[in-house]
Design a protein around this motif. Structure first.
Motif, PDB file in Angstrom:
ATOM      1  N   UNK A   1       0.828  -1.213   0.000  1.00 21.18           N
ATOM      2  CA  UNK A   1       0.000   0.000   0.000  1.00 21.18           C
ATOM      3  C   UNK A   1       0.856   1.254   0.000  1.00 21.18           C
ATOM      4  N   UNK A   2       1.896   1.251   0.789  1.00 23.77           N
ATOM      5  CA  UNK A   2       2.791   2.421   0.849  1.00 23.77           C
ATOM      6  C   UNK A   2       3.412   2.711  -0.510  1.00 23.77           C
TER       7      UNK A   2
ATOM      8  N   UNK B   1       5.339   9.282   0.645  1.00 21.85           N
ATOM      9  CA  UNK B   1       6.709   9.824   0.705  1.00 21.85           C
ATOM     10  C   UNK B   1       7.045  10.263   2.127  1.00 21.85           C
ATOM     11  N   UNK B   2       6.161   9.951   3.055  1.00 21.22           N
ATOM     12  CA  UNK B   2       6.349  10.368   4.438  1.00 21.22           C
ATOM     13  C   UNK B   2       7.638   9.783   5.009  1.00 21.22           C
TER      14      UNK B   2
ATOM     15  N   UNK C   1       7.617   5.532  11.623  1.00 24.47           N
ATOM     16  CA  UNK C   1       7.080   4.945  12.859  1.00 24.47           C
ATOM     17  C   UNK C   1       5.628   5.361  13.046  1.00 24.47           C
ATOM     18  N   UNK C   2       5.331   6.633  12.817  1.00 24.14           N
ATOM     19  CA  UNK C   2       3.962   7.129  12.965  1.00 24.14           C
ATOM     20  C   UNK C   2       3.046   6.459  11.936  1.00 24.14           C
ATOM     21  N   UNK C   3       3.517   6.352  10.711  1.00 25.26           N
ATOM     22  CA  UNK C   3       2.726   5.752   9.640  1.00 25.26           C
ATOM     23  C   UNK C   3       2.477   4.265   9.911  1.00 25.26           C
TER      24      UNK C   3
ATOM     25  N   UNK D   1      -2.266   7.212   5.249  1.00 30.92           N
ATOM     26  CA  UNK D   1      -1.472   7.762   4.144  1.00 30.92           C
ATOM     27  C   UNK D   1      -2.083   9.094   3.665  1.00 30.92           C
ATOM     28  N   UNK D   2      -2.235  10.020   4.579  1.00 34.02           N
ATOM     29  CA  UNK D   2      -2.898  11.278   4.246  1.00 34.02           C
ATOM     30  C   UNK D   2      -1.964  12.263   3.542  1.00 34.02           C
TER      31      UNK D   2
END
Length: 161
Positions: free
Chosen positions: A85-86, A93-94, A98-100, A158-159
């Motif tokens: 998915x990423x 592109x974050x 860790x947060x994602x 994934x905002x």
């Protein structure tokens, strides 16, 4: 949106027309189609692991073994789903990995609990524990889980593309 001719010069050929028709549908919303493709692949990973465990090592009529099989298949599928998915769906592109990952796995834990509750209710509580019923309720769960996972991924994980 302008129609695209993927294969040109053969517009009388029914297969070419069908191919072009399909690609035009895809180009209208590629994110959803990519998510569905990745979702199908994730479902295959989940089902393959779950059925392997339930039909070889564990017994679906045993409530604990059923839940263990679901958890193991979930871990395999979610790991696969995050990476695909990423990269392929949301093109994240974050740099806040860790947060994602935390948000992604938290959303998946929510849908795992939903699946476990549904499977417990129908397979364990209502005793619909034959192989056929296990397959049916697993597929129902997969449809619901896919819908909820898309919503969570799109609007909470994934905002920032």
């Amino acid at each position: 949106m302008k129609k695209r001719m993927i294969i040109k010069g053969h517009d009388k050929n029914i297969f070419v027309r069908f191919w072009n028709f399909c690609w035009n549908i895809y180009y209208k919303n590629p994110e959803i189609w990519n998510y569905l493709i990745v979702g199908v692949l994730t479902t295959i990973v989940s089902l393959a692991v779950k059925y392997f465990l339930l039909f070889t090592i564990f017994d679906a009529s045993n409530p604990l073994e059923l839940q263990i099989a679901i958890i193991i298949s979930w871990i395999c599928a979610v790991t696969f789903a995050y990476v695909t998915n990423r990269i392929f769906v949301f093109h994240s592109k974050s740099k806040k990995y860790i947060q994602e990952i935390t948000k992604f796995f938290s959303g998946r834990i929510l849908t795992l609990l939903m699946e476990m509750l549904i499977m417990w209710f129908f397979v364990t509580l209502l005793k619909l524990d034959t192989d056929t019923w296990v397959i049916i309720w697993t597929l129902v769960c997969q449809v619901l889980v896919t819908i909820f996972n898309y919503i969570i991924s799109k609007f909470l994980v994934f905002i920032n593309k």
